[in-house]
Design a protein around this motif. Structure first.
Motif, PDB file in Angstrom:
ATOM      1  N   GLN A  68      63.232  54.639  50.054  1.00  0.00           N
ATOM      2  CA  GLN A  68      64.060  55.182  51.126  1.00  0.00           C
ATOM      3  C   GLN A  68      63.329  55.117  52.457  1.00  0.00           C
ATOM      4  N   GLU A  72      66.857  58.080  55.671  1.00  0.00           N
ATOM      5  CA  GLU A  72      67.427  58.354  54.348  1.00  0.00           C
ATOM      6  C   GLU A  72      66.709  59.519  53.673  1.00  0.00           C
ATOM      7  N   GLU A  75      68.036  62.862  54.953  1.00  0.00           N
ATOM      8  CA  GLU A  75      69.299  63.255  54.322  1.00  0.00           C
ATOM      9  C   GLU A  75      69.079  63.687  52.878  1.00  0.00           C
ATOM     10  N   ARG A  80      73.268  65.945  53.630  1.00  0.00           N
ATOM     11  CA  ARG A  80      73.840  64.890  54.461  1.00  0.00           C
ATOM     12  C   ARG A  80      73.921  65.268  55.942  1.00  0.00           C
ATOM     13  N   TRP A  81      74.612  66.370  56.256  1.00  0.00           N
ATOM     14  CA  TRP A  81      74.853  66.667  57.662  1.00  0.00           C
ATOM     15  C   TRP A  81      73.616  67.212  58.389  1.00  0.00           C
ATOM     16  N   LYS A  84      71.500  64.168  59.020  1.00  0.00           N
ATOM     17  CA  LYS A  84      72.004  63.328  60.117  1.00  0.00           C
ATOM     18  C   LYS A  84      71.709  63.971  61.470  1.00  0.00           C
ATOM     19  N   GLN A 294      72.327  52.803  62.033  1.00  0.00           N
ATOM     20  CA  GLN A 294      72.966  52.363  60.798  1.00  0.00           C
ATOM     21  C   GLN A 294      73.031  53.487  59.776  1.00  0.00           C
ATOM     22  N   THR A 295      71.952  54.256  59.638  1.00  0.00           N
ATOM     23  CA  THR A 295      71.919  55.336  58.653  1.00  0.00           C
ATOM     24  C   THR A 295      72.795  56.509  59.066  1.00  0.00           C
ATOM     25  N   SER A 298      76.502  55.358  59.123  1.00  0.00           N
ATOM     26  CA  SER A 298      76.916  54.632  57.910  1.00  0.00           C
ATOM     27  C   SER A 298      77.513  53.269  58.246  1.00  0.00           C
ATOM     28  N   LYS A 300      77.648  49.100  58.289  1.00  0.00           N
ATOM     29  CA  LYS A 300      77.283  47.994  57.406  1.00  0.00           C
ATOM     30  C   LYS A 300      76.336  47.022  58.099  1.00  0.00           C
TER      31      LYS A 300
END
Length: 367
Positions: A68, A72, A75, A80-81, A84, A294-295, A298, A300
């Protein structure tokens, strides 16, 4: 041509070396000498020790969450939040840092090398190089660093050997006259300008994970030794007052080289060394910013963000450098504290939470 999507151990070593020496080759000796005086070289070695401890902290986090990246891991540890949200805080830090480095390049070129060239022109040219580097990616940057590194070592060796005959060892005496306080203060401040945490974004790409800790630490040690040697030579050749009063003392140092009235005015060699290492460092930061976007969001892919990010960096860099006196004041009194939050205190907090979570998970599995 090799289609490998991994970094080799040598590439990681060179990228680490470039990150460590980057802007510090020119700026560090003057800043550190203002505080530690004759003991500036000892403070540089203490800064190396601090960087090694920060690197071990980063490696510890990577062992707990293998494969990771930095964002990452945030998180995974916080959720998650909250993860971020903390990543956005790091986004702001890396954005300001990258902009400041770009401004540093522009200021040096326009004040020392091409005074008649507008600073905006140097920023735009280097941003174009950064855009190309970002579009090619970290693997191509690693391969390019392999091509640059032998020339970097050659020029650096020639520079050091040419300066040794001018050394006056009385300039570093007496040693530790004012006690360890100034050395510790200077070492802590200077250590906040190498940022080993940046490499957490790229360690998962290393081809041989078992070797990456040794290679990372070797790159930090090598870069730290180079900075210590240049700091020592600055004091030995220029003296304390000239070193501490110069914004770019190593550049002044290169101007003093004169061997038989044949080898002289070789500061272009130093500029080449600095731009090589600077390019590696700022490219890593640019790629890390894209990885952060990107992380957090989210995405691509991030290729569509390269040009907008370059424009944002240009705007930030043009407004950070009000004047040189303002910048020096902020670097010495505010920036190192701001950097310490992101390089030391937050990683320590995250590591502590990660250890607690891993122990709780282990005890729950046993029961």
């Amino acid at each position: 041509m090799s289609k490998s999507k991994n970094l080799s151990s040598l590439q990681l070593f060179i990228l680490t070396f470039g990150l460590m020496t980057g802007t510090s080759i020119l700026d560090l000796p003057g800043t550190i000498t203002q505080i530690a005086r004759e003991d500036a070289w000892i403070a540089a070695l203490f800064a190396l020790l601090i960087n090694l401890m920060m690197a071990l902290l980063c490696l510890g986090l990577c062992r707990l969450y293998p494969g990771q990246t930095l964002f990452e891991i945030l998180e995974s540890v916080l959720g998650r939040w909250p993860g971020k949200a903390l990543s956005l805080i790091y986004l702001f830090y890396f954005l300001i840092l990258t902009s400041a480095l770009l401004g540093d390049l522009s200021t040096f070129i326009t004040t020392e090398v091409m005074p008649e060239t507008p600073s905006e022109a140097t920023k735009l040219i280097f941003l174009l190089v950064l855009v190309i580097s970002a579009r090619k990616g970290i693997i191509i940057l690693g391969r390019l660093s392999e091509l640059l590194f032998p020339w970097l070592l050659l020029l650096l060796t020639l520079l050091v050997l040419a300066l040794i005959p001018q050394a006056n060892w009385t300039h570093i005496r007496p040693i530790m006259e004012d006690g360890p306080g100034p050395v510790l203060a200077a070492g802590i401040q200077s250590a906040m300008f190498q940022e080993p945490i940046v490499l957490m974004g790229f360690l998962p790409l290393v081809k041989l994970p078992a070797k990456r800790a040794r290679v990372l630490l070797s790159g930090i040690i090598t870069g730290g030794i180079v900075l210590s040697v240049l700091t020592l030579l600055s004091v030995l050749v220029l003296g304390i007052e000239q070193t501490s009063n110069s914004v770019y003392p190593v550049f002044v140092l290169a101007k003093t080289i004169n061997i038989g009235n044949v080898l002289q005015r070789v500061e272009g060699m130093l500029i080449t060394i600095w731009i090589m290492t600077f390019f590696i460092k700022i490219s890593l930061l640019f790629l890390l910013l894209l990885q952060n976007f990107q992380t957090v969001f989210s995405l691509k892919r991030t290729t569509h963000l390269i040009f907008p990010l370059a424009v944002l960096l240009f705007v930030f860099a043009s407004n950070i450098y009000i004047n040189m006196a303002y910048l020096i004041d902020k670097v010495q009194n505010a920036w190192w504290k701001f950097a310490a939050i992101h390089l030391v205190f937050i990683p320590l907090l995250i590591y502590g939470i990660a250890l607690i979570r891993s122990k709780l998970a282990a005890s729950a599995a046993k029961s």
